[in-house]
Design an enzyme around this catalytic site. Sequence first.
Site, mmCIF file in Angstrom:
data_model
loop_
_atom_site.group_PDB
_atom_site.id
_atom_site.type_symbol
_atom_site.label_atom_id
_atom_site.label_comp_id
_atom_site.label_asym_id
_atom_site.label_seq_id
_atom_site.Cartn_x
_atom_site.Cartn_y
_atom_site.Cartn_z
ATOM 1 N N ARG A 1 -34.015 62.233 101.181
ATOM 2 C CA ARG A 1 -33.483 61.131 101.180
ATOM 3 C C ARG A 1 -34.283 60.018 100.227
ATOM 4 N NH1 ARG A 1 -32.756 58.330 107.237
ATOM 5 N NH2 ARG A 1 -31.626 56.343 106.515
ATOM 6 N N LYS B 1 -20.993 57.530 112.102
ATOM 7 C CA LYS B 1 -21.727 56.237 112.141
ATOM 8 C C LYS B 1 -20.723 55.183 112.832
ATOM 9 C CE LYS B 1 -24.359 57.254 108.253
ATOM 10 N NZ LYS B 1 -24.864 57.045 106.741
ATOM 11 N N LYS C 1 -25.650 62.963 114.486
ATOM 12 C CA LYS C 1 -25.416 64.247 113.466
ATOM 13 C C LYS C 1 -25.024 65.223 114.122
ATOM 14 C CE LYS C 1 -30.682 65.131 113.930
ATOM 15 N NZ LYS C 1 -31.865 65.479 113.251
ATOM 16 N N GLU D 1 -24.714 70.034 105.452
ATOM 17 C CA GLU D 1 -25.253 70.293 106.580
ATOM 18 C C GLU D 1 -24.535 70.250 107.691
ATOM 19 O OE1 GLU D 1 -29.856 70.110 107.455
ATOM 20 O OE2 GLU D 1 -28.983 68.241 106.440
ATOM 21 N N GLU E 1 -29.069 60.025 99.504
ATOM 22 C CA GLU E 1 -29.645 61.215 99.542
ATOM 23 C C GLU E 1 -29.403 61.759 98.000
ATOM 24 O OE1 GLU E 1 -30.997 62.550 102.304
ATOM 25 O OE2 GLU E 1 -31.116 64.575 102.373
ATOM 26 N N LYS F 1 -23.057 65.138 105.517
ATOM 27 C CA LYS F 1 -24.482 65.081 105.670
ATOM 28 C C LYS F 1 -25.153 66.094 104.564
ATOM 29 C CE LYS F 1 -28.343 65.478 109.013
ATOM 30 N NZ LYS F 1 -29.232 65.994 107.915
HETATM 31 P P1 AMP Z 1 -32.476 65.029 109.919
HETATM 32 O O1 AMP Z 1 -33.279 65.122 109.026
HETATM 33 O O2 AMP Z 1 -31.890 66.319 110.355
HETATM 34 O O3 AMP Z 1 -32.841 64.200 111.125
HETATM 35 O O4 AMP Z 1 -31.109 64.029 109.546
HETATM 36 C C1 AMP Z 1 -31.304 62.810 109.081
HETATM 37 C C2 AMP Z 1 -31.426 62.808 107.284
HETATM 38 O O5 AMP Z 1 -29.994 63.219 106.750
HETATM 39 C C3 AMP Z 1 -31.407 61.401 106.913
HETATM 40 O O6 AMP Z 1 -32.855 61.259 106.688
HETATM 41 C C4 AMP Z 1 -31.011 61.713 105.174
HETATM 42 O O7 AMP Z 1 -31.977 62.019 104.345
HETATM 43 C C5 AMP Z 1 -30.010 62.798 105.439
HETATM 44 N N1 AMP Z 1 -28.649 62.341 105.174
HETATM 45 C C6 AMP Z 1 -27.713 63.060 104.290
HETATM 46 N N2 AMP Z 1 -26.669 62.679 104.302
HETATM 47 C C7 AMP Z 1 -26.579 61.487 104.939
HETATM 48 C C8 AMP Z 1 -25.817 60.472 105.415
HETATM 49 N N3 AMP Z 1 -24.348 60.360 104.815
HETATM 50 N N4 AMP Z 1 -25.948 59.363 106.069
HETATM 51 C C9 AMP Z 1 -27.458 59.348 106.532
HETATM 52 N N5 AMP Z 1 -28.299 60.199 106.282
HETATM 53 C C10 AMP Z 1 -27.986 61.306 105.692
#
Ligand code: AMP
Length: 822
Positions: A478, A630, A649, A625, A526, A473
């Site tokens: 994004r 998935k 997550k 992070e 990202e 992550k």
């Molecule tokens: P959060 O902002 O904590 O809700 O986490 C979701 C965000 O993680 C998404 O909107 C993406 O911008 C980010 N993200 C980073 N790495 C990934 C990944 N491998 N797959 C999907 N989202 C990711």
Amino acid sequence: MPTIFWRFISKFIQNSVVPSLQLRLKTNSKMTQRTLMSYFSSKNSIENIKPVTNNKLVETSPEELEVSKSSPIKTYGKRKKNSHLFSDSSDEESNYNKKTCENNSPSKEKSPIKEQLYSTNKDNNKSTDKNKELDQSNINSKINETPEMKLLQNSTNNIVSDHSMSTEMYYDPTKKSYHPINDAFWSQNQETPYCALTKTLLCIEEVSARLKIIEILSNYFRSVIVLSPKDLLPSVYLCLNKVAPDYTGLELGIAETTLMKAIVQTTGRSMAQVKSDVNKTGDLGIVAEKSKSNQRTMFKPSRLTVKGVFEKLKEISEMTGHAVLAKKVDKIQSMFIACQDSEARFLMRSLAGKLRIGLAEQSVLQALALACTLTPPSLNYPPEIINISKEMNEEKFKKLYDEKSLILKTTYCESPNLDAIIPIILEKGVDALPENCKLTPGVPLKPMLAHPTKGVHEVLDRFDGLKFTCEWKYDGERAQIHLTEDGNTYIFSRNQENNTSKYPDILNRLNLVKGPNVQSFVMDSEAVAWDKEKKKIMPFQILSTRKRKNANEEDIKVQVCVFMFDLLYLNGEPLVKRPFWERRKLLKENFIEVEEQFLFATSLDTITMEEVQDFLEESIKGNCEGLMVKTLEEDATYEIAKRSRNWLKLKKDYLDGVGDTIDVVVLGGYLGRGKRTGTYGGFLLACYDPESEEYQSICKIGTGFTDEDLQNHTEFFKEHVIERPRSYYRYDQSHEPDHWFETIQVWEIKCADLSLSPVHRAALGIVDPEKGISLRFPRFLRIRDDKTIEQSTSAQQIAELYYSQVQIMNQGSTNTNKEDFY
Ligand code: AMP
């Protein structure tokens, strides 16, 4: 209005008009009463007249007036917590605000006699549509033809020229078996009066139950669909408080001072008075309405229409260039002058960019779906079906309604462009949406989000027996990258903002990345700050120093690396209905990695707890992070319309506290002492409750800041200090900060745990009727510029975090999170 005018009207009724009208009353009592009362009901000189069952106008005794004064006013559901916006102010003001939607007559004061009249008429409202139009035009022309009325009209310069007033005051979209034609007060092909919408919003403001809100709004939409379909698009936009799709960047949100200036110039009140009222109430809309209601006008401008208001709002948001402010104020004034009653309240709130009635985007879509299910749009008038629920049992209706709302919401998520969606609904119906409004490169879709978890255990519990993959992550921004068939490229943010001019470097590399067969695509990725020397990911804070708009590639100092993780569209075909494993395969087949610039997200397909744990540690070492987990199952489509369980997550911080970080709104600051003198030393934080549109205090925070952070926060918030807390801030006196702020910034924080609190107000009433929830040992992490205030962690989510913590302590496993994203 001059007393002489009202004396004239009284005389006029007593001497000449009444006999002729009484004649008419015998044949059609209802409409005549309405018409008559609408002309004369709003003034004291005729308040002593009321209709009785024998269709005569009789005098009301003072005793009867007393009785009707004490008769209860009907309200719908429980009052919203935030509806007492005048809580800190005078009685006069709170009475003013307590007007219910049934009482929103054109007169300025609540009149007991009108309430009585209203209930009499409401119960008898059975006239057919034809009848209604006929009645109204007959009556109006009869009255207008009398020499007295002509004289009256001439002498009063059009004061009573608006005939639609005859039923406007009875408009009631809260009615149980609402009829879209008979219960509307405008006729077919007439432009929808703006007050029909504002009366609906006023009713919604009084209600807190989401289902009731949806029902009320859907009734208004049904009337618009049947009578004035062209007004459906502006109506929906006004309810969403938008003038165009988000990605166009057009938005309202006129500064409060500009709006106050318009009020001052239009009403003749002083700026000091208006400012003081705004500080007292925290609501410019109510101040505008009140300022307008105290103003007497002889010349009534023509009434506002939904289309007219929307077009002007759009023009205002599009205005640029020289002396733009003065031009905006002119336009605002021209509308404000024509406002009556609640119109001023909602017009000002629209201009300010916030309706503040708890009408979330998903409720508006749900109401639209309900309206289209109950009264399917038709090209014929009257439509074939007025209320489909009467033609089937409850279960069948619910199924149909669920189907329509899923189609509408999914379409809106994949192609959030109402300019395309609404015409299709009107011409072909909701079912035609998937075929006609498809995901298209150039139009950003809403992103799929992940469900937070508290640890590897929870991941394995949820995905027990399923195939899944773990991806790093990344902690960046994004980037939804689009290439259209005609070669245009775009980058959109998580909130569908157009970030194209922020990342010219990414766009210039696309040719190296896309395979030879790729003509068009939408990719999910990202963008992360990249340290070229150390060949390492850098923290988000570094990325946030990049220029936000119109960046020049030569001037870019912070390099980015894009981590590709999904493919949503390829060569003319949307892929969102395909499972993730297939989308990922297509991504890898059609795109090429470029070192340090474009890489596939690091991933691991596993099912063992140990491997997930190790991979999590690795991701943290790699400056990420945590993990995104998935599913690789067949049904794992790109689900945007629901908060999906297909993505979870797992953040590193779960190890030392609450699983996910929390995004909160800063409400106020405490002046620093000792080492922190000269800056704020602490802040009061709140979560946002979209149901009541309140900001509920959640904790005081004083840790996690560097000296530089404190300096920056102090500089920033200095510009956003307000004299008093807004009426929709919920907090305890004991935690009152030295300075209150506008709600303008979201902070990401971390805490050790959540506990019930007698002083903080977060999620009050959800977990405990008396206590709120507070965060223990909160620590500042960063500013979340990519989140709007409304996207901060909601009261409901705080309650869920609290529950899941309690569950973990109790080793329970009941799932309390029932929330749907859309
Ligand atoms: P959060 O902002 O904590 O809700 O986490 C979701 C965000 O993680 C998404 O909107 C993406 O911008 C980010 N993200 C980073 N790495 C990934 C990944 N491998 N797959 C999907 N989202 C990711």
